[in-house]
Design a protein around this motif. Sequence first.
Motif, PDB file in Angstrom:
ATOM      1  N   PHE A  31      54.137  93.748   5.266  1.00  0.00           N
ATOM      2  CA  PHE A  31      53.637  95.080   4.918  1.00  0.00           C
ATOM      3  C   PHE A  31      54.142  95.522   3.548  1.00  0.00           C
ATOM      4  O   PHE A  31      53.413  96.137   2.768  1.00  0.00           O
ATOM      5  CB  PHE A  31      54.063  96.100   5.978  1.00  0.00           C
ATOM      6  CG  PHE A  31      53.715  97.524   5.614  1.00  0.00           C
ATOM      7  CD1 PHE A  31      52.393  97.952   5.604  1.00  0.00           C
ATOM      8  CD2 PHE A  31      54.705  98.429   5.253  1.00  0.00           C
ATOM      9  CE1 PHE A  31      52.069  99.248   5.262  1.00  0.00           C
ATOM     10  CE2 PHE A  31      54.385  99.724   4.911  1.00  0.00           C
ATOM     11  CZ  PHE A  31      53.063 100.140   4.919  1.00  0.00           C
ATOM     12  N   GLU A  32      55.419  95.216   3.230  1.00  0.00           N
ATOM     13  CA  GLU A  32      56.001  95.649   1.955  1.00  0.00           C
ATOM     14  C   GLU A  32      55.255  95.027   0.776  1.00  0.00           C
ATOM     15  O   GLU A  32      55.050  95.645  -0.255  1.00  0.00           O
ATOM     16  CB  GLU A  32      57.486  95.280   1.894  1.00  0.00           C
ATOM     17  CG  GLU A  32      58.378  96.127   2.773  1.00  0.00           C
ATOM     18  CD  GLU A  32      58.298  97.614   2.420  1.00  0.00           C
ATOM     19  OE1 GLU A  32      58.256  97.935   1.221  1.00  0.00           O
ATOM     20  OE2 GLU A  32      58.251  98.442   3.348  1.00  0.00           O
ATOM     21  N   TYR A  33      54.843  93.741   0.932  1.00  0.00           N
ATOM     22  CA  TYR A  33      54.084  93.082  -0.126  1.00  0.00           C
ATOM     23  C   TYR A  33      52.741  93.774  -0.332  1.00  0.00           C
ATOM     24  O   TYR A  33      52.308  94.039  -1.455  1.00  0.00           O
ATOM     25  CB  TYR A  33      53.849  91.609   0.211  1.00  0.00           C
ATOM     26  CG  TYR A  33      55.066  90.736   0.078  1.00  0.00           C
ATOM     27  CD1 TYR A  33      56.110  91.088  -0.780  1.00  0.00           C
ATOM     28  CD2 TYR A  33      55.177  89.545   0.794  1.00  0.00           C
ATOM     29  CE1 TYR A  33      57.222  90.283  -0.909  1.00  0.00           C
ATOM     30  CE2 TYR A  33      56.295  88.724   0.674  1.00  0.00           C
ATOM     31  CZ  TYR A  33      57.316  89.110  -0.180  1.00  0.00           C
ATOM     32  OH  TYR A  33      58.412  88.306  -0.307  1.00  0.00           O
ATOM     33  N   ALA A  34      52.071  94.068   0.793  1.00  0.00           N
ATOM     34  CA  ALA A  34      50.767  94.717   0.702  1.00  0.00           C
ATOM     35  C   ALA A  34      50.899  96.105   0.081  1.00  0.00           C
ATOM     36  O   ALA A  34      50.061  96.524  -0.730  1.00  0.00           O
ATOM     37  CB  ALA A  34      50.147  94.825   2.099  1.00  0.00           C
ATOM     38  N   LYS A  35      51.964  96.823   0.447  1.00  0.00           N
ATOM     39  CA  LYS A  35      52.191  98.164  -0.107  1.00  0.00           C
ATOM     40  C   LYS A  35      52.418  98.094  -1.615  1.00  0.00           C
ATOM     41  O   LYS A  35      51.912  98.912  -2.382  1.00  0.00           O
ATOM     42  CB  LYS A  35      53.391  98.802   0.582  1.00  0.00           C
ATOM     43  CG  LYS A  35      53.583 100.278   0.257  1.00  0.00           C
ATOM     44  CD  LYS A  35      54.582 100.940   1.184  1.00  0.00           C
ATOM     45  CE  LYS A  35      55.982 100.478   0.877  1.00  0.00           C
ATOM     46  NZ  LYS A  35      57.011 101.226   1.632  1.00  0.00           N
ATOM     47  N   GLU A  36      53.189  97.095  -2.045  1.00  0.00           N
ATOM     48  CA  GLU A  36      53.444  96.919  -3.474  1.00  0.00           C
ATOM     49  C   GLU A  36      52.163  96.551  -4.207  1.00  0.00           C
ATOM     50  O   GLU A  36      51.930  96.977  -5.344  1.00  0.00           O
ATOM     51  CB  GLU A  36      54.499  95.836  -3.683  1.00  0.00           C
ATOM     52  CG  GLU A  36      55.041  95.750  -5.099  1.00  0.00           C
ATOM     53  CD  GLU A  36      55.756  97.020  -5.542  1.00  0.00           C
ATOM     54  OE1 GLU A  36      55.746  97.305  -6.756  1.00  0.00           O
ATOM     55  OE2 GLU A  36      56.303  97.736  -4.677  1.00  0.00           O
ATOM     56  N   ALA A  37      51.304  95.750  -3.565  1.00  0.00           N
ATOM     57  CA  ALA A  37      50.021  95.370  -4.176  1.00  0.00           C
ATOM     58  C   ALA A  37      49.154  96.604  -4.402  1.00  0.00           C
ATOM     59  O   ALA A  37      48.456  96.717  -5.406  1.00  0.00           O
ATOM     60  CB  ALA A  37      49.291  94.372  -3.275  1.00  0.00           C
ATOM     61  N   ILE A  38      49.207  97.551  -3.458  1.00  0.00           N
ATOM     62  CA  ILE A  38      48.445  98.797  -3.610  1.00  0.00           C
ATOM     63  C   ILE A  38      48.965  99.577  -4.803  1.00  0.00           C
ATOM     64  O   ILE A  38      48.204 100.128  -5.606  1.00  0.00           O
ATOM     65  CB  ILE A  38      48.532  99.639  -2.317  1.00  0.00           C
ATOM     66  CG1 ILE A  38      47.789  98.938  -1.180  1.00  0.00           C
ATOM     67  CG2 ILE A  38      47.971 101.036  -2.539  1.00  0.00           C
ATOM     68  CD1 ILE A  38      47.985  99.566   0.180  1.00  0.00           C
ATOM     69  N   LYS A  39      50.292  99.644  -4.947  1.00  0.00           N
ATOM     70  CA  LYS A  39      50.894 100.345  -6.094  1.00  0.00           C
ATOM     71  C   LYS A  39      50.430  99.740  -7.412  1.00  0.00           C
ATOM     72  O   LYS A  39      50.255 100.434  -8.406  1.00  0.00           O
ATOM     73  CB  LYS A  39      52.426 100.265  -6.017  1.00  0.00           C
ATOM     74  CG  LYS A  39      53.058 101.190  -5.005  1.00  0.00           C
ATOM     75  CD  LYS A  39      54.576 101.072  -5.115  1.00  0.00           C
ATOM     76  CE  LYS A  39      55.263 101.889  -4.047  1.00  0.00           C
ATOM     77  NZ  LYS A  39      56.737 101.735  -4.089  1.00  0.00           N
ATOM     78  N   LEU A  40      50.274  98.432  -7.417  1.00  0.00           N
ATOM     79  CA  LEU A  40      49.865  97.734  -8.639  1.00  0.00           C
ATOM     80  C   LEU A  40      48.354  97.805  -8.873  1.00  0.00           C
ATOM     81  O   LEU A  40      47.848  97.213  -9.819  1.00  0.00           O
ATOM     82  CB  LEU A  40      50.295  96.265  -8.558  1.00  0.00           C
ATOM     83  CG  LEU A  40      51.807  96.015  -8.624  1.00  0.00           C
ATOM     84  CD1 LEU A  40      52.126  94.590  -8.201  1.00  0.00           C
ATOM     85  CD2 LEU A  40      52.334  96.287 -10.023  1.00  0.00           C
ATOM     86  N   GLU A  41      47.641  98.514  -7.980  1.00  0.00           N
ATOM     87  CA  GLU A  41      46.195  98.666  -8.080  1.00  0.00           C
ATOM     88  C   GLU A  41      45.490  97.306  -8.049  1.00  0.00           C
ATOM     89  O   GLU A  41      44.545  97.057  -8.800  1.00  0.00           O
ATOM     90  CB  GLU A  41      45.807  99.441  -9.347  1.00  0.00           C
ATOM     91  CG  GLU A  41      46.372 100.845  -9.383  1.00  0.00           C
ATOM     92  CD  GLU A  41      45.990 101.588 -10.663  1.00  0.00           C
ATOM     93  OE1 GLU A  41      45.268 101.017 -11.490  1.00  0.00           O
ATOM     94  OE2 GLU A  41      46.420 102.730 -10.812  1.00  0.00           O
ATOM     95  N   ALA A  42      46.009  96.412  -7.177  1.00  0.00           N
ATOM     96  CA  ALA A  42      45.379  95.099  -7.024  1.00  0.00           C
ATOM     97  C   ALA A  42      44.016  95.270  -6.353  1.00  0.00           C
ATOM     98  O   ALA A  42      43.810  96.150  -5.519  1.00  0.00           O
ATOM     99  CB  ALA A  42      46.271  94.182  -6.190  1.00  0.00           C
ATOM    100  N   GLU A  43      43.076  94.408  -6.743  1.00  0.00           N
ATOM    101  CA  GLU A  43      41.744  94.466  -6.162  1.00  0.00           C
ATOM    102  C   GLU A  43      41.765  94.039  -4.693  1.00  0.00           C
ATOM    103  O   GLU A  43      41.006  94.560  -3.877  1.00  0.00           O
ATOM    104  CB  GLU A  43      40.788  93.536  -6.934  1.00  0.00           C
ATOM    105  CG  GLU A  43      40.604  93.896  -8.394  1.00  0.00           C
ATOM    106  CD  GLU A  43      40.035  95.284  -8.580  1.00  0.00           C
ATOM    107  OE1 GLU A  43      38.994  95.595  -7.964  1.00  0.00           O
ATOM    108  OE2 GLU A  43      40.644  96.063  -9.329  1.00  0.00           O
ATOM    109  N   GLU A  44      42.645  93.081  -4.372  1.00  0.00           N
ATOM    110  CA  GLU A  44      42.665  92.555  -3.008  1.00  0.00           C
ATOM    111  C   GLU A  44      44.017  91.898  -2.744  1.00  0.00           C
ATOM    112  O   GLU A  44      44.669  91.367  -3.651  1.00  0.00           O
ATOM    113  CB  GLU A  44      41.554  91.515  -2.837  1.00  0.00           C
ATOM    114  CG  GLU A  44      41.207  91.193  -1.407  1.00  0.00           C
ATOM    115  CD  GLU A  44      40.363  92.270  -0.737  1.00  0.00           C
ATOM    116  OE1 GLU A  44      40.654  92.585   0.421  1.00  0.00           O
ATOM    117  OE2 GLU A  44      39.426  92.795  -1.382  1.00  0.00           O
TER     118      GLU A  44
END
Length: 531
Positions: A89-102
Amino acid sequence: MGYKCLLVDDEEEVINAIVRKIDWEEIGYETPAYAHNGVEALEMAEADTPDVVMTDIQMPYMDGLEFSRQLRKMCPGVKIIIFSGYDEFEYAKEAIKLEAEEYILKPVNSDELSSLFTKIRESLDKEAEERQSIRKLSRYYAQSLPLLQESFCSELVSGRIPKEHLSEYLLNYQIDLQGPVYDVVLIHTSSTHAPEGLNPVLLGISVRRLAQERLLEKWKAKFFSYKGDTAMIVQMDDSRQVIELTDDCDSFCRLARIACKAVVTVGLGMVCNDLMDTVHSLEGAVQAISSRSIYGIGKAINIMEIEPLHDSDTIMDDSGKTLSDILRRIRVEDTIDIPSEAGRFVDGYGRNLGTMKLYEYFITDTMSRLYRFAQENHLTIDDIFIDNTIGNALPDVEEFKIILTGILTRMQQMIGDARSKGQKSFVFKAMEYVAAHYNEESITIEKVCKNLGVSSAYFSTVFKKETGKTFVTYLTDYRMDKAKELLMTTDKKTYVIALEVGFTDPNYFSYVFKRQYGITPSKFRNKGENS
C-alpha cells in the motif's frame, strides 16, 4: 514519428520480453530505450527527454520511486508508469503522490500493457490536440489578459509611458506591479520547427498558455505580446532570484518540447529596480534571443550571464542604421560585417551634412560615443584608439571609414576575447571544484552552479562548449581516472577506493568502472600487475 519511451529495470530479461511482445510502432511509439537503474535512466532522460517512462521500484543504486521524484523535477510533463513485484500500500500511495499514470504489479500481461500504453498515447494526443485546437486556442486567446493590460505592458517596455502617469495607469488598469525587482522575459517559438500542418501563430498561443500555467503564479508575471513573441514582466523579491528564474525558464523550454512539440528559446533581460528601466531590460531580452545562433535554440539565455560587460546606459540615436545598432551587435557577438556597416553609417550621415562645421561635429560626436562605449565596457583605451586615431587634419569621408572600421574591429576582438576568457574562467573554476570535491557523493551540478553564481542552464551550455563533455560525464571521467590511479599505485581494497572517489556503493562503482573501461576494477588491477 512516435512518442519516446524509456523502460527502467535491473532485470534485463523482463524488459526484453516487454519490448519483444508489444508492437510499439502500431500503438504509436518508437522502440523503447532501456536503462538498468535509476541513475543511468536519469542520465538518459537528461540527454533525450522521454514522453513516457515505465520503471520498476526495486533496483540497485537508486530505486524507482527516488528516480521518479528526480525525473518529475527534471521533466515535469513526462508520463510515469510504476510496476513492481510488491503489492504494498505504501508504494501505491507514494506512486499517487508522484502523479504516476498507473501502478501495476508483475508479472505484466503484454496485452494489458499494450492497452495501457495505448491509453497513455491517446492522453498525450488529446493534450496536444487541446493545446493546438483552433477553436479552443482562439477562445482562450479571446479570454486571455484584457487588452488594456496587454497594451500597457507593451507600451511600458517600449518607453511610451510617461513616468508622471505611471501610477495612474497602474491604478486605472488594475495592474499589480509592486516588484520590487523586475525582469523582462521574451519567449520565442521557432516557426521553422513547428509541427507540420499547424499554423505557427497557433503554436505560439499554445506555448503562451503553457507558460502562463507554469510561470505566471510563481513569478507574478504579466504577459503580453511583443513582435510576434510572448513577453512577460517578471517580479522578484531579490535580484539574486534571477538564477532560479533562468533555470525555471530552461525547464519550461524542455516542457514545451514535450507538451506542445515546440522549440522554444527564452531570453532574459537585465534585472532592474524601477519599472521605467524595463525598457533596457527588454533590450537585453531581445539581444539574448538574437544570440541563440551562438548559444543554441531550445533553452533559456540570460543576457546578464552571456554578456558580462553589458551596461544598462545604452547609446540611443534617433534614426536610420545607427552607431548604437552596430555597437549593440558587437556586444552580443552577432555576425557583423564591420567594414560594410561602418561604411553605411558614415555614408548615411557624413556625406549629407552640408557644411564642414557639421561634418567636424559628426566626427567629434562619433568619437566621443566610441570613447564612452569603450569606457563602459572596460576596454583598453590606448589599444582601441591607436595614436589617438584622429590627427590635426580632419579626415575625409573615405579616410574616416577606414579609421572607424579599425576601431570597431578592435572593439569586437576585445569584447569577444573578454567574454571567452570569462566563460573559460568559470569552467576552470568548476574543474577546480571537481578536483577538490570529487570524493563527495553529494556533488551535483546545482551545487557547482550555486558556488559559481550562475544558472545551471547557462553553465551546462558553456561547460560542454569548452570541454566537449557534459558536467556529469566530466565528473565521472575524473573519478574513474582517480580510481585507475589508486588501483595501480596502492593496495587499497576496491570498496575503499570506491569511497575515496565518491561512490558509497562499491557495486555501483564496479558497474560504472566496467561500463567505462570494459573490465572490472579487480581485473584491471590484476592486468596491471601482470603486465
